[in-house]
Design a protein around this motif. Sequence first.
Motif, PDB file in Angstrom:
ATOM      1  N   THR A 215      52.083 -16.447  12.939  1.00 49.08           N
ATOM      2  CA  THR A 215      52.159 -15.902  11.571  1.00 49.08           C
ATOM      3  C   THR A 215      50.876 -15.173  11.196  1.00 49.08           C
ATOM      4  N   ARG A 220      52.128 -12.015   8.916  1.00 52.13           N
ATOM      5  CA  ARG A 220      53.295 -12.341   8.120  1.00 52.13           C
ATOM      6  C   ARG A 220      52.873 -13.015   6.808  1.00 52.13           C
ATOM      7  N   SER A 224      57.582 -15.691   4.578  1.00 54.60           N
ATOM      8  CA  SER A 224      58.108 -15.629   5.941  1.00 54.60           C
ATOM      9  C   SER A 224      57.801 -16.915   6.699  1.00 54.60           C
ATOM     10  N   ARG A 228      60.820 -20.065   7.832  1.00 53.73           N
ATOM     11  CA  ARG A 228      61.066 -20.313   9.246  1.00 53.73           C
ATOM     12  C   ARG A 228      60.639 -21.713   9.692  1.00 53.73           C
ATOM     13  N   GLU A 285      60.947  -9.717   8.234  1.00 52.07           N
ATOM     14  CA  GLU A 285      61.701 -10.188   7.082  1.00 52.07           C
ATOM     15  C   GLU A 285      63.131  -9.683   7.175  1.00 52.07           C
TER      16      GLU A 285
END
Length: 290
Positions: A215, A220, A224, A228, A285
């Motif tokens: 990430t 990100r 996001s 996840r 995304e």
Amino acid sequence: MPLTQTRKLPGYSGLPASPGFVRLGIRIDTAPAWLWLALLAATLWPTWLWMGRRMLDHSDDPLGLLALAALGLLVARHRLRLRSSPRLAWFALALAGAVAATAAQGLLPALVVSLLALLALAAGLAAFLPAGVASAPVVGLSVLALPLLASLQFYAGFPLRVITAEASRWLLLASHEVERSGASLRVDGHPVIVDAPCSGVQMAWLGYFTACVVTLYLGRANRSFFTRLPAVGVLVLAGNIVRNTLLVAAEASGNHLPGWAHESVGLVALAAVCGAIAFVMSRPEGGLRA
């Protein structure tokens, strides 16, 4: 003889000198971000001392060093873009956390005090990191830096082993006669124990570490990351069940696996889980809905 002369007016001595406290305030206000972070880390020295002792006496796995190294690389990567003016909310949390960790020394368990200290460090980083760097994985890495694997193994290891054993029982029922008692299985009359390394605690640590690093590396956002996280838990649990089922089936067949084969199955399963997590976390995304 000079053509022009500068005349000093009576009582004039240039710009008025600033008071000392004003100059000190200006220096504090203009101090570089790295100095603030270094001072924050220095105030948390009892935590570093305790964590070092935990690693040296081998009472916990040193995986936390990976998380600290990842945080260090994150700061190094953005060293030229650190904010000169910190986010006040995060900065206040960092100061409050540092004060709480200092005041709680000797009053709370060392693991709890260290958690406060590392959360304060994460808040300090979030205060100075540039916009666009998600704060949630920074907090996640700071928690993963704690020497907590032994504690997780003690408190959560047995329930995870029971869940893994029960799932393996269901998967093996199609071709074997399987009974479960606690974290132990009897497959076609052969007893097989789902022991502590098969609880999946270490796989879970590495799975969430992968999620945080990917990430941050890909830039990100927090949204996001959070959306996840459930997939990370599912992948870790599924990977551990598959690994355990393969090992139990091999042991039940009467062909005892050598140590290297046992570890190879574990490493392949771990690599597959971390790879799948990296893929999920790297999806843009809306990619999961596509």
